[in-house]
Motif scaffolding. Sequence first.
Motif, PDB file in Angstrom:
ATOM      1  N   PRO A   1     -53.275  -3.374  12.266  1.00  0.00           N
ATOM      2  CA  PRO A   1     -52.063  -4.198  12.371  1.00  0.00           C
ATOM      3  C   PRO A   1     -51.864  -4.793  13.761  1.00  0.00           C
ATOM      4  CG  PRO A   1     -51.496  -1.865  12.314  1.00  0.00           C
ATOM      5  CD  PRO A   1     -52.964  -1.955  12.018  1.00  0.00           C
ATOM      6  N   VAL A   2     -51.098  -5.861  13.791  1.00  0.00           N
ATOM      7  CA  VAL A   2     -50.654  -6.467  15.044  1.00  0.00           C
ATOM      8  C   VAL A   2     -49.848  -5.412  15.813  1.00  0.00           C
ATOM      9  CG1 VAL A   2     -49.104  -8.247  15.958  1.00  0.00           C
ATOM     10  CG2 VAL A   2     -50.661  -8.787  14.056  1.00  0.00           C
ATOM     11  N   PRO A   3     -49.999  -5.279  17.123  1.00  0.00           N
ATOM     12  CA  PRO A   3     -50.676  -6.193  18.055  1.00  0.00           C
ATOM     13  C   PRO A   3     -52.110  -5.808  18.384  1.00  0.00           C
ATOM     14  CG  PRO A   3     -49.389  -4.632  19.312  1.00  0.00           C
ATOM     15  CD  PRO A   3     -49.200  -4.264  17.862  1.00  0.00           C
ATOM     16  N   TYR A   4     -52.742  -4.994  17.538  1.00  0.00           N
ATOM     17  CA  TYR A   4     -54.083  -4.496  17.841  1.00  0.00           C
ATOM     18  C   TYR A   4     -55.137  -5.034  16.883  1.00  0.00           C
ATOM     19  CZ  TYR A   4     -51.130  -1.365  20.510  1.00  0.00           C
ATOM     20  OH  TYR A   4     -50.184  -0.859  21.363  1.00  0.00           O
ATOM     21  N   ARG A   5     -54.838  -6.145  16.251  1.00  0.00           N
ATOM     22  CA  ARG A   5     -55.787  -6.751  15.307  1.00  0.00           C
ATOM     23  C   ARG A   5     -57.156  -6.927  15.973  1.00  0.00           C
ATOM     24  NH1 ARG A   5     -55.093 -12.545  12.014  1.00  0.00           N
ATOM     25  NH2 ARG A   5     -57.013 -12.328  10.796  1.00  0.00           N
ATOM     26  N   GLY A   6     -58.207  -6.517  15.255  1.00  0.00           N
ATOM     27  CA  GLY A   6     -59.561  -6.636  15.778  1.00  0.00           C
ATOM     28  C   GLY A   6     -60.083  -5.368  16.415  1.00  0.00           C
ATOM     29  N   ARG A   7     -59.194  -4.414  16.687  1.00  0.00           N
ATOM     30  CA  ARG A   7     -59.616  -3.135  17.248  1.00  0.00           C
ATOM     31  C   ARG A   7     -59.707  -2.098  16.124  1.00  0.00           C
ATOM     32  NH1 ARG A   7     -55.899  -2.712  22.637  1.00  0.00           N
ATOM     33  NH2 ARG A   7     -56.878  -0.653  22.769  1.00  0.00           N
ATOM     34  N   PRO A   8     -60.318  -0.941  16.359  1.00  0.00           N
ATOM     35  CA  PRO A   8     -60.550   0.013  15.272  1.00  0.00           C
ATOM     36  C   PRO A   8     -59.245   0.534  14.669  1.00  0.00           C
ATOM     37  CG  PRO A   8     -61.894   0.551  17.196  1.00  0.00           C
ATOM     38  CD  PRO A   8     -60.914  -0.489  17.639  1.00  0.00           C
ATOM     39  N   ASN A   9     -59.187   0.539  13.363  1.00  0.00           N
ATOM     40  CA  ASN A   9     -58.029   1.069  12.663  1.00  0.00           C
ATOM     41  C   ASN A   9     -58.276   2.522  12.280  1.00  0.00           C
ATOM     42  OD1 ASN A   9     -55.489   1.014  11.528  1.00  0.00           O
ATOM     43  ND2 ASN A   9     -56.038  -0.261   9.788  1.00  0.00           N
ATOM     44  N   ALA A  10     -57.200   3.266  12.087  1.00  0.00           N
ATOM     45  CA  ALA A  10     -57.276   4.675  11.709  1.00  0.00           C
ATOM     46  C   ALA A  10     -55.919   5.091  11.169  1.00  0.00           C
ATOM     47  CB  ALA A  10     -57.666   5.542  12.913  1.00  0.00           C
ATOM     48  N   PRO A  11     -55.847   6.198  10.430  1.00  0.00           N
ATOM     49  CA  PRO A  11     -54.573   6.602   9.826  1.00  0.00           C
ATOM     50  C   PRO A  11     -53.416   6.771  10.792  1.00  0.00           C
ATOM     51  CG  PRO A  11     -56.372   7.770   8.777  1.00  0.00           C
ATOM     52  CD  PRO A  11     -56.982   7.012   9.928  1.00  0.00           C
ATOM     53  N   TYR A  12     -53.688   7.096  12.064  1.00  0.00           N
ATOM     54  CA  TYR A  12     -52.592   7.300  13.006  1.00  0.00           C
ATOM     55  C   TYR A  12     -51.822   6.018  13.316  1.00  0.00           C
ATOM     56  CZ  TYR A  12     -55.183   5.318  17.026  1.00  0.00           C
ATOM     57  OH  TYR A  12     -55.847   4.470  17.897  1.00  0.00           O
ATOM     58  N   LEU A  13     -52.342   4.871  12.897  1.00  0.00           N
ATOM     59  CA  LEU A  13     -51.653   3.607  13.148  1.00  0.00           C
ATOM     60  C   LEU A  13     -50.723   3.188  12.000  1.00  0.00           C
ATOM     61  CD1 LEU A  13     -54.576   1.636  14.829  1.00  0.00           C
ATOM     62  CD2 LEU A  13     -52.573   2.652  15.943  1.00  0.00           C
ATOM     63  N   ILE A  14     -50.612   4.006  10.976  1.00  0.00           N
ATOM     64  CA  ILE A  14     -49.710   3.718   9.848  1.00  0.00           C
ATOM     65  C   ILE A  14     -48.276   3.401  10.290  1.00  0.00           C
ATOM     66  CG2 ILE A  14     -48.426   4.989   8.059  1.00  0.00           C
ATOM     67  CD1 ILE A  14     -50.749   3.732   6.790  1.00  0.00           C
ATOM     68  N   PRO A  15     -47.701   4.092  11.299  1.00  0.00           N
ATOM     69  CA  PRO A  15     -46.314   3.779  11.679  1.00  0.00           C
ATOM     70  C   PRO A  15     -46.080   2.308  11.993  1.00  0.00           C
ATOM     71  CG  PRO A  15     -46.936   5.854  12.668  1.00  0.00           C
ATOM     72  CD  PRO A  15     -48.198   5.282  12.045  1.00  0.00           C
ATOM     73  N   LEU A  16     -47.072   1.620  12.561  1.00  0.00           N
ATOM     74  CA  LEU A  16     -46.902   0.201  12.887  1.00  0.00           C
ATOM     75  C   LEU A  16     -46.659  -0.621  11.630  1.00  0.00           C
ATOM     76  CD1 LEU A  16     -49.805  -0.208  15.481  1.00  0.00           C
ATOM     77  CD2 LEU A  16     -47.364   0.080  15.974  1.00  0.00           C
ATOM     78  N   THR A  17     -47.410  -0.338  10.575  1.00  0.00           N
ATOM     79  CA  THR A  17     -47.250  -1.087   9.331  1.00  0.00           C
ATOM     80  C   THR A  17     -45.960  -0.707   8.622  1.00  0.00           C
ATOM     81  OG1 THR A  17     -49.661  -1.176   9.140  1.00  0.00           O
ATOM     82  CG2 THR A  17     -48.389  -1.720   7.166  1.00  0.00           C
ATOM     83  N   VAL A  18     -45.610   0.563   8.644  1.00  0.00           N
ATOM     84  CA  VAL A  18     -44.356   0.994   8.022  1.00  0.00           C
ATOM     85  C   VAL A  18     -43.172   0.270   8.660  1.00  0.00           C
ATOM     86  CG1 VAL A  18     -42.777   2.936   7.707  1.00  0.00           C
ATOM     87  CG2 VAL A  18     -45.223   3.241   7.295  1.00  0.00           C
ATOM     88  N   ARG A  19     -43.159   0.158   9.969  1.00  0.00           N
ATOM     89  CA  ARG A  19     -42.040  -0.509  10.659  1.00  0.00           C
ATOM     90  C   ARG A  19     -42.017  -2.004  10.348  1.00  0.00           C
ATOM     91  NH1 ARG A  19     -43.635   3.584  15.237  1.00  0.00           N
ATOM     92  NH2 ARG A  19     -42.118   5.215  14.699  1.00  0.00           N
ATOM     93  N   ALA A  20     -43.192  -2.620  10.247  1.00  0.00           N
ATOM     94  CA  ALA A  20     -43.227  -4.040   9.877  1.00  0.00           C
ATOM     95  C   ALA A  20     -42.728  -4.233   8.451  1.00  0.00           C
ATOM     96  CB  ALA A  20     -44.655  -4.569  10.028  1.00  0.00           C
ATOM     97  N   MET A  21     -43.069  -3.308   7.570  1.00  0.00           N
ATOM     98  CA  MET A  21     -42.606  -3.390   6.182  1.00  0.00           C
ATOM     99  C   MET A  21     -41.090  -3.226   6.104  1.00  0.00           C
ATOM    100  SD  MET A  21     -45.681  -1.152   4.404  1.00  0.00           S
ATOM    101  CE  MET A  21     -44.981  -1.183   2.739  1.00  0.00           C
ATOM    102  N   ALA A  22     -40.554  -2.313   6.892  1.00  0.00           N
ATOM    103  CA  ALA A  22     -39.103  -2.120   6.910  1.00  0.00           C
ATOM    104  C   ALA A  22     -38.393  -3.384   7.361  1.00  0.00           C
ATOM    105  CB  ALA A  22     -38.751  -0.946   7.820  1.00  0.00           C
ATOM    106  N   ASP A  23     -38.969  -4.071   8.350  1.00  0.00           N
ATOM    107  CA  ASP A  23     -38.369  -5.319   8.825  1.00  0.00           C
ATOM    108  C   ASP A  23     -38.351  -6.373   7.719  1.00  0.00           C
ATOM    109  OD1 ASP A  23     -37.931  -4.264  11.320  1.00  0.00           O
ATOM    110  OD2 ASP A  23     -39.721  -5.168  12.234  1.00  0.00           O
ATOM    111  N   VAL A  24     -39.449  -6.472   6.974  1.00  0.00           N
ATOM    112  CA  VAL A  24     -39.509  -7.447   5.884  1.00  0.00           C
ATOM    113  C   VAL A  24     -38.463  -7.136   4.825  1.00  0.00           C
ATOM    114  CG1 VAL A  24     -40.924  -8.281   3.958  1.00  0.00           C
ATOM    115  CG2 VAL A  24     -41.930  -8.052   6.241  1.00  0.00           C
ATOM    116  N   ARG A  25     -38.277  -5.870   4.516  1.00  0.00           N
ATOM    117  CA  ARG A  25     -37.329  -5.470   3.485  1.00  0.00           C
ATOM    118  C   ARG A  25     -35.885  -5.448   3.982  1.00  0.00           C
ATOM    119  NH1 ARG A  25     -39.409  -4.536  -1.821  1.00  0.00           N
ATOM    120  NH2 ARG A  25     -37.253  -3.862  -2.106  1.00  0.00           N
TER     121      ARG A  25
END
Length: 318
Positions: free
Chosen positions: A273-297
């Motif tokens: 997820p942004v702001p780290y697009r292009g760098r290695p992803n891993a399960p510990y980065l889930i909070p970034l997506t959860v917060r973006a989803m909350a903003d959308v909703r």
Amino acid sequence: MSPKSAANSAENSPRNSAKSSAKSSAKSSATRTDEPPPAPEPLRVPVADSHTHLDMQGGTVTDALAKAASVGVPVVVQVGCDVRGSRWAADTAAAHASVHAAVALHPNEAPRIVHGDPDGWSRQGAREAGGDAALDDALAEIDRLAALEQVKAVGETGLDFFRTGPEGMAAQERSFRAHIEIAKRHGKALVIHDREAHADVLRVLADEGAPERTVFHCYSGDAEMAEICAAAGYFMSFAGNMTFKNARPLREALAVAPLELVLVETDAPFLTPVPYRGRPNAPYLIPLTVRAMADVRGIGEDAMATAISANTARAFGY
């Protein structure tokens, strides 16, 4: 070898060890694309990563799980994409209580098995053609694995018309239909990979009758398709790409999807997820997506996480 021993010996899996270790020394540590992003602020309400590929990530399984748990991601679903990876997923889930397994032949794997991959079109390496008999053998092994207690889902299966050409579509569809039958017979969730094949995926599900619990992994449709999925009771799992600037259709889909059908995933090591697009992803980065989803909703982070947590447990039956 016991499942626990097998999983521990696979901490650095064949997929991991095969990855290129070449690094660009010209890049600074601030801009290197191989540099793991920093850990985000932990979630107050824990959630599960509903779709990850630990076998494609750096480091050990134990370290990855500990890092995820430290930010409020105590559970992950490890997803297989071929026979070897599905065995690894099942063994890893048997060895780690915080891991659930999903087993399947990826849509691009089926035509590789039948027709071969002499030119490496799949980016998975050359393979000789095995014909329909080889596909039947692979499906039989997925069927065996799907019966295991630690295996909570059959997937990722589905259709992918982005990389597989017309000559591979029949093998993909035959494999997809077989996975649907396996999931229903074993009472497991079905995890769908759908890339540039929305109408055909929905057609096959309607033809075969979808399992009671069906998950569209890395949801890639628009708001109109989200309404179709909602009417059918399909779960929609959103990944880090919903944070990308050009991902407005995904955000519009998330906005209309019933909250009780929404999941979150990394699909790591992909789709960071942004702001780290292009760098290695891993399960510990889930909070970034959860917060973006909350903003959308337009809801609080805790409310979003609470819904996701309950939905994931219901979807995968744990």
